[in-house]
Design a protein around this motif. Structure first.
Motif, PDB file in Angstrom:
ATOM      1  N   ASP A 106      10.094 -13.344  -5.402  1.00 27.47           N
ATOM      2  CA  ASP A 106       9.147 -13.295  -4.291  1.00 27.47           C
ATOM      3  C   ASP A 106       9.310 -12.001  -3.493  1.00 27.47           C
ATOM      4  O   ASP A 106       9.893 -11.987  -2.404  1.00 27.47           O
ATOM      5  N   PRO A 107       8.768 -10.898  -3.999  1.00 28.94           N
ATOM      6  CA  PRO A 107       8.914  -9.627  -3.279  1.00 28.94           C
ATOM      7  C   PRO A 107       8.136  -9.567  -1.971  1.00 28.94           C
ATOM      8  O   PRO A 107       8.438  -8.741  -1.113  1.00 28.94           O
ATOM      9  N   TYR A 108       7.148 -10.436  -1.803  1.00 29.47           N
ATOM     10  CA  TYR A 108       6.417 -10.493  -0.538  1.00 29.47           C
ATOM     11  C   TYR A 108       7.378 -10.911   0.586  1.00 29.47           C
ATOM     12  O   TYR A 108       7.449 -10.273   1.640  1.00 29.47           O
ATOM     13  N   SER A 109       8.148 -11.982   0.339  1.00 27.81           N
ATOM     14  CA  SER A 109       9.152 -12.399   1.318  1.00 27.81           C
ATOM     15  C   SER A 109      10.229 -11.341   1.474  1.00 27.81           C
ATOM     16  O   SER A 109      10.744 -11.116   2.581  1.00 27.81           O
ATOM     17  N   ALA A 110      10.589 -10.675   0.380  1.00 25.79           N
ATOM     18  CA  ALA A 110      11.602  -9.616   0.451  1.00 25.79           C
ATOM     19  C   ALA A 110      11.169  -8.511   1.392  1.00 25.79           C
ATOM     20  O   ALA A 110      11.974  -7.992   2.181  1.00 25.79           O
ATOM     21  N   PHE A 111       9.885  -8.148   1.337  1.00 21.13           N
ATOM     22  CA  PHE A 111       9.400  -7.082   2.220  1.00 21.13           C
ATOM     23  C   PHE A 111       9.482  -7.516   3.679  1.00 21.13           C
ATOM     24  O   PHE A 111       9.875  -6.735   4.552  1.00 21.13           O
ATOM     25  N   ALA A 112       9.125  -8.766   3.952  1.00 16.24           N
ATOM     26  CA  ALA A 112       9.195  -9.270   5.323  1.00 16.24           C
ATOM     27  C   ALA A 112      10.632  -9.237   5.838  1.00 16.24           C
ATOM     28  O   ALA A 112      10.894  -8.826   6.979  1.00 16.24           O
ATOM     29  N   ILE A 145       1.595  -7.368  -1.042  1.00 16.02           N
ATOM     30  CA  ILE A 145       2.677  -6.575  -0.459  1.00 16.02           C
ATOM     31  C   ILE A 145       2.126  -5.336   0.231  1.00 16.02           C
ATOM     32  O   ILE A 145       2.527  -4.986   1.348  1.00 16.02           O
ATOM     33  N   GLN A 146       1.181  -4.653  -0.413  1.00 19.16           N
ATOM     34  CA  GLN A 146       0.635  -3.453   0.192  1.00 19.16           C
ATOM     35  C   GLN A 146      -0.124  -3.770   1.478  1.00 19.16           C
ATOM     36  O   GLN A 146      -0.109  -2.991   2.430  1.00 19.16           O
ATOM     37  N   ARG A 147      -0.768  -4.917   1.523  1.00 17.42           N
ATOM     38  CA  ARG A 147      -1.471  -5.309   2.743  1.00 17.42           C
ATOM     39  C   ARG A 147      -0.488  -5.685   3.854  1.00 17.42           C
ATOM     40  O   ARG A 147      -0.711  -5.392   5.028  1.00 17.42           O
ATOM     41  N   LEU A 148       0.621  -6.330   3.469  1.00 14.65           N
ATOM     42  CA  LEU A 148       1.657  -6.623   4.461  1.00 14.65           C
ATOM     43  C   LEU A 148       2.270  -5.333   4.988  1.00 14.65           C
ATOM     44  O   LEU A 148       2.523  -5.196   6.199  1.00 14.65           O
ATOM     45  N   LYS A 149       2.509  -4.399   4.099  1.00 13.45           N
ATOM     46  CA  LYS A 149       3.051  -3.093   4.495  1.00 13.45           C
ATOM     47  C   LYS A 149       2.147  -2.430   5.533  1.00 13.45           C
ATOM     48  O   LYS A 149       2.610  -1.889   6.536  1.00 13.45           O
ATOM     49  N   LYS A 150       0.833  -2.499   5.287  1.00 12.63           N
ATOM     50  CA  LYS A 150      -0.118  -1.906   6.222  1.00 12.63           C
ATOM     51  C   LYS A 150      -0.159  -2.689   7.528  1.00 12.63           C
ATOM     52  O   LYS A 150      -0.189  -2.103   8.623  1.00 12.63           O
ATOM     53  N   LEU A 152       2.172  -4.371   8.941  1.00 11.98           N
ATOM     54  CA  LEU A 152       3.389  -4.123   9.716  1.00 11.98           C
ATOM     55  C   LEU A 152       3.565  -2.653  10.078  1.00 11.98           C
ATOM     56  O   LEU A 152       4.531  -2.303  10.770  1.00 11.98           O
ATOM     57  N   SER A 153       2.656  -1.801   9.581  1.00 11.51           N
ATOM     58  CA  SER A 153       2.757  -0.346   9.799  1.00 11.51           C
ATOM     59  C   SER A 153       4.141   0.160   9.418  1.00 11.51           C
ATOM     60  O   SER A 153       4.793   0.906  10.156  1.00 11.51           O
ATOM     61  N   ASP A 154       4.601  -0.279   8.240  1.00 11.25           N
ATOM     62  CA  ASP A 154       5.972   0.013   7.821  1.00 11.25           C
ATOM     63  C   ASP A 154       5.971   0.871   6.554  1.00 11.25           C
ATOM     64  O   ASP A 154       5.874   0.361   5.435  1.00 11.25           O
ATOM     65  N   ASP A 155       6.081   2.179   6.743  1.00 15.20           N
ATOM     66  CA  ASP A 155       6.216   3.094   5.613  1.00 15.20           C
ATOM     67  C   ASP A 155       7.681   3.380   5.287  1.00 15.20           C
ATOM     68  O   ASP A 155       7.981   4.124   4.361  1.00 15.20           O
ATOM     69  N   ARG A 156       8.582   2.792   6.076  1.00 18.79           N
ATOM     70  CA  ARG A 156      10.010   3.029   5.861  1.00 18.79           C
ATOM     71  C   ARG A 156      10.536   2.253   4.666  1.00 18.79           C
ATOM     72  O   ARG A 156      11.333   2.773   3.877  1.00 18.79           O
ATOM     73  N   VAL A 157      10.132   0.997   4.510  1.00 12.38           N
ATOM     74  CA  VAL A 157      10.640   0.169   3.411  1.00 12.38           C
ATOM     75  C   VAL A 157       9.954   0.573   2.115  1.00 12.38           C
ATOM     76  O   VAL A 157       8.733   0.464   1.975  1.00 12.38           O
ATOM     77  N   LYS A 158      10.751   1.030   1.147  1.00  6.10           N
ATOM     78  CA  LYS A 158      10.219   1.480  -0.132  1.00  6.10           C
ATOM     79  C   LYS A 158      10.197   0.323  -1.135  1.00  6.10           C
ATOM     80  O   LYS A 158      10.988  -0.627  -1.040  1.00  6.10           O
ATOM     81  N   ILE A 159       9.315   0.435  -2.104  1.00  8.98           N
ATOM     82  CA  ILE A 159       9.115  -0.621  -3.091  1.00  8.98           C
ATOM     83  C   ILE A 159       9.562  -0.118  -4.456  1.00  8.98           C
ATOM     84  O   ILE A 159       8.969   0.807  -5.023  1.00  8.98           O
ATOM     85  N   PHE A 160      10.637  -0.709  -4.971  1.00  4.75           N
ATOM     86  CA  PHE A 160      11.120  -0.407  -6.314  1.00  4.75           C
ATOM     87  C   PHE A 160      10.693  -1.553  -7.227  1.00  4.75           C
ATOM     88  O   PHE A 160      11.152  -2.687  -7.055  1.00  4.75           O
ATOM     89  N   ALA A 161       9.811  -1.263  -8.149  1.00  3.64           N
ATOM     90  CA  ALA A 161       9.152  -2.306  -8.938  1.00  3.64           C
ATOM     91  C   ALA A 161       9.708  -2.380 -10.356  1.00  3.64           C
ATOM     92  O   ALA A 161       9.695  -1.389 -11.091  1.00  3.64           O
ATOM     93  N   TYR A 185       0.418   3.324 -10.102  1.00  2.00           N
ATOM     94  CA  TYR A 185      -0.955   3.340  -9.597  1.00  2.00           C
ATOM     95  C   TYR A 185      -1.123   2.420  -8.397  1.00  2.00           C
ATOM     96  O   TYR A 185      -1.874   2.731  -7.467  1.00  2.00           O
ATOM     97  N   PHE A 186      -0.388   1.300  -8.407  1.00  2.00           N
ATOM     98  CA  PHE A 186      -0.466   0.360  -7.293  1.00  2.00           C
ATOM     99  C   PHE A 186       0.614   0.617  -6.246  1.00  2.00           C
ATOM    100  O   PHE A 186       1.057  -0.297  -5.551  1.00  2.00           O
ATOM    101  N   LEU A 187       1.037   1.887  -6.159  1.00  2.00           N
ATOM    102  CA  LEU A 187       1.766   2.415  -5.002  1.00  2.00           C
ATOM    103  C   LEU A 187       3.227   1.995  -4.893  1.00  2.00           C
ATOM    104  O   LEU A 187       3.802   2.013  -3.798  1.00  2.00           O
ATOM    105  N   ALA A 188       3.858   1.622  -5.995  1.00  3.74           N
ATOM    106  CA  ALA A 188       5.314   1.473  -5.972  1.00  3.74           C
ATOM    107  C   ALA A 188       5.938   2.840  -5.709  1.00  3.74           C
ATOM    108  O   ALA A 188       5.336   3.880  -5.988  1.00  3.74           O
TER     109      ALA A 188
END
Length: 279
Positions: A106-112, A145-150, A152-161, A185-188
């Motif tokens: 669940d990477p969505y929860s991981a981002f939160a 995940i990308q919508r949650l990132k937006k 939260l205005s959080d460009d600090r947390v990087k996504i390793f896919a 392409y999907f911004l990882a």
């Protein structure tokens, strides 16, 4: 394409070339069938492992609910999120190196969680595509995940896919380099290439294929890196996530052995010195 945002280099995140991320494999958490009702031993073990990894010289740690077998197929329950947030927050006060979060699956929860505790990255074991594992069919949540990132205005947390993650197969078989291109392409911010199972060596040829297909995109090794193969892997990979090799007797469920960490990191440091000497 001009609308694709510029992604950070690994050296900008970790401060070194060829970073090594050490795994903090958590004992079973609340809600798991193996949880014994007491969270403090879970935290104690996590703190000991995190300190040993930092003492051994790794460049970051990744906190993962490894002990929660079996794993939810795509969305964990609130007790998992609460426990991991608590533990990761405590670890952020125990070590000075960057922290990453991996919630299986669940990477969505991981981002939160990462946003709340100030973590530097998440490991998205499923990001794009649909996979089949022991839990069933799991669909990639890149869009959420990308919508949650937006949000939260959080460009600090990087996504390793992860691409074609271990312990699973893609629902539609395809070349791994195409899966990696989709993650890009999907911004990882980086992709992870692994062996078939936890602790199993990542084939050098797989890493090479992905790197040749996406030469400017960060590639991490996700399993099986050890003192005998890390030099070959880092010919093509830009870093590695290491778990089993750092454990006592090289057994995944054992505590971290700082001597194993130091032995491995001495090899990595020699590789970095060689790279620096070449300019």
């Amino acid at each position: 394409m001009s609308y694709l945002r510029k992604r950070a280099r690994l050296v900008d995140i970790f401060g070194v070339e060829k970073p090594i991320i050490g795994m903090v494999h958590l004992l079973p958490l609340p809600g798991s069938g193996l949880y014994d009702g007491n969270l403090e031993p879970v935290l104690d073990r996590a703190i000991r492992d995190a300190r040993a990894l930092e003492e051994g010289g790794v460049d970051a740690i990744e906190v993962e609910n490894f002990g929660d077998m079996t794993y939810f197929p795509g969305k964990v329950e609130p007790e998992t999120v609460a426990a991991m947030t608590y533990i990761a927050s405590e670890l952020s006060h125990e070590v000075s190196i960057p922290i990453g979060i991996c919630v299986l699956t669940d990477p969505y929860s991981a981002f939160a969680i990462a946003h709340v505790v100030g973590a530097s990255f998440i490991r998205a074991t499923v990001y794009t595509e649909a996979i089949v594992d022991v839990s069933g069919i799991i669909q990639g949540p890149a869009h959420r995940i990308q919508r949650l990132k937006k949000l939260l205005s959080d460009d600090r947390v990087k996504i390793f896919a992860d691409v074609q993650i271990k312990h699973s197969v893609p629902l539609a078989p395809r070349p791994i380099e195409e899966s990696a291109k989709d993650a890009f392409y999907f911004l990882a911010d980086a992709v992870i290439v692994s062996g078939r199972f936890t602790g199993e060596e990542t084939p050098v040829e797989k890493v090479k294929r992905v790197k040749e297909y996406l030469p400017e995109f960060p590639i991490l090794v996700g399993s099986g890196a050890n003192p005998k193969n890390i030099r070959k892997l880092l010919q093509y990979a830009d870093g590695a996530i290491v778990g089993t090799t750092f454990k006592r007797d090289r057994i995944t469920t054992n505590p971290v052995d700082v001597k194993n960490v130091k032995e491995f990191m001495e090899i990595v440091k020699s590789i970095r010195r060689e790279l620096e000497s070449r300019g």
